[in-house]
Motif scaffolding. Structure first.
Motif, PDB file in Angstrom:
ATOM      1  N   UNK A 176       0.830  -1.209   0.000  1.00 52.89           N
ATOM      2  CA  UNK A 176       0.000   0.000   0.000  1.00 52.89           C
ATOM      3  C   UNK A 176       0.860   1.253   0.000  1.00 52.89           C
ATOM      4  N   UNK A 177       1.930   1.248   0.781  1.00 49.15           N
ATOM      5  CA  UNK A 177       2.837   2.401   0.832  1.00 49.15           C
ATOM      6  C   UNK A 177       3.490   2.631  -0.522  1.00 49.15           C
ATOM      7  N   UNK A 178       3.956   1.554  -1.143  1.00 54.14           N
ATOM      8  CA  UNK A 178       4.603   1.687  -2.446  1.00 54.14           C
ATOM      9  C   UNK A 178       3.620   2.201  -3.494  1.00 54.14           C
ATOM     10  N   UNK A 179       2.402   1.681  -3.485  1.00 53.89           N
ATOM     11  CA  UNK A 179       1.408   2.112  -4.462  1.00 53.89           C
ATOM     12  C   UNK A 179       1.062   3.581  -4.291  1.00 53.89           C
ATOM     13  N   UNK A 180       0.925   4.021  -3.041  1.00 49.12           N
ATOM     14  CA  UNK A 180       0.605   5.424  -2.798  1.00 49.12           C
ATOM     15  C   UNK A 180       1.711   6.338  -3.291  1.00 49.12           C
ATOM     16  N   UNK A 181       2.961   5.979  -3.025  1.00 49.90           N
ATOM     17  CA  UNK A 181       4.081   6.820  -3.451  1.00 49.90           C
ATOM     18  C   UNK A 181       4.235   6.795  -4.967  1.00 49.90           C
ATOM     19  N   UNK A 182       3.968   5.634  -5.584  1.00 53.21           N
ATOM     20  CA  UNK A 182       4.072   5.523  -7.033  1.00 53.21           C
ATOM     21  C   UNK A 182       3.031   6.390  -7.716  1.00 53.21           C
TER      22      UNK A 182
END
Length: 298
Positions: free
Chosen positions: A78-84
């Motif tokens: 979820x963190x990676x998707x949000x930053x991406x």
């Protein structure tokens, strides 16, 4: 890179400009980067994203003393998707909104946990061949397939890591895949699986040990009723009994395991994939994509 400074190994396939993003969670043992059917993926207007879990491939291991959980892996995604998405917006790129998630084997636990913990992010989920999480079933399924003793499987991290390091090299049987699985006859499948297993071993047993520790915590199961995404629980209908020594077992692939999850997940149903075994993800990839990206079928 995540907020705690850990680096992540990321692989992608399909159309990078597509607004429909699909996340694929791989099994234990398995690094990211395995595309179930590159030809089908390339034809489908989706962007397929695959991340290495800690200790696998190019992803950093967890720091000393960390206690891994399935929920943590879901939150990493979820963190990676949000930053991406933030980065894409900043440069005028695709705004993908909600995503579809596919989990293969034990990767299905991460996929379901992501949907449960981040319902505003995930709208459709497929878990393929996920063993039921009653008792220690997830860990036991992996343990039997990789030849780890029950005593070592429940040992502290240092002892578990030593036992894994002294064990045999990873093979397709480590994933429960028998040599006569019909999907292996498809062009390129065996080679892609072998490369995935090789990537899983680049950091030694760190990734597998981390996964086995994460399976000891069943907190993610308690959160399953929070899933709002339309969920498919897919199982092959040709489960092996393990009599050929491949490490495959009926308990890990039976549709009855899907019913165990169906009773806990709203908007879920169980699908039995005709003629499929442990490589149901490969043989039924088109059908799986049709669920997670239904309006974009070519």
């Amino acid at each position: 890179m995540l907020d705690d400074g850990r680096g992540l190994g990321v692989s992608a396939a399909g159309d990078p400009a597509s607004k429909r993003l699909i996340v694929l969670c791989h099994p234990t043992p398995g690094a990211g980067g395995f595309d179930p059917n590159p030809t089908v993926t390339a034809q489908w207007p989706v962007h397929l994203l695959m991340l290495d879990r800690p200790g696998y491939g190019a992803s950093d291991p967890l720091p000393e003393g960390a206690i891994p959980t399935i929920q943590d892996r879901a939150d990493d995604l979820a963190t990676f998707l949000a930053s991406s998405e933030d980065e894409a917006r900043a440069v005028g790129g695709a705004d993908f909104g909600t995503v579809g998630v596919v989990g293969w084997g034990t990767g299905g636990a991460v996929a379901l946990s992501l949907a449960a913990r981040h319902p505003d992010l995930v709208d459709r989920v497929v878990a393929v061949g996920l063993p039921r999480a009653s008792g220690v079933a997830l860990g036991d399924t992996v343990r039997r397939r990789i030849g780890l003793s029950s005593m070592n499987a429940h040992a502290p991290l240092s002892q578990l890591t030593r036992a894994l390091g002294a064990g045999p090299a990873l093979t397709r049987a480590s994933l429960g895949i028998a040599d006569d699985d019909p999907a292996l006859s498809r062009p390129g499948v065996a080679g892609r699986i072998d490369r995935m297993l090789a990537e899983a071993s680049t950091q030694g047993p760190s990734g597998i040990a981390t996964d086995l520790l994460a399976f000891r915590d069943r907190g993610w199961v308690d959160e399953l009723p929070r899933i709002t995404a339309a969920t498919l629980l897919v199982y092959g209908d040709r489960a092996d009994d393990g009599s050929d020594g491949s490490g495959s077992d009926t308990a890990a692939t039976a549709a009855a395991d899907g019913q165990w999850y169906r009773r806990r997940i709203p908007r879920s149903r169980v699908i039995r994939a005709a003629g499929a075994r442990e490589l149901t993800l490969v043989s039924h990839w088109r059908r799986i994509l049709a669920h997670v990206a239904p309006a974009r079928r070519p």
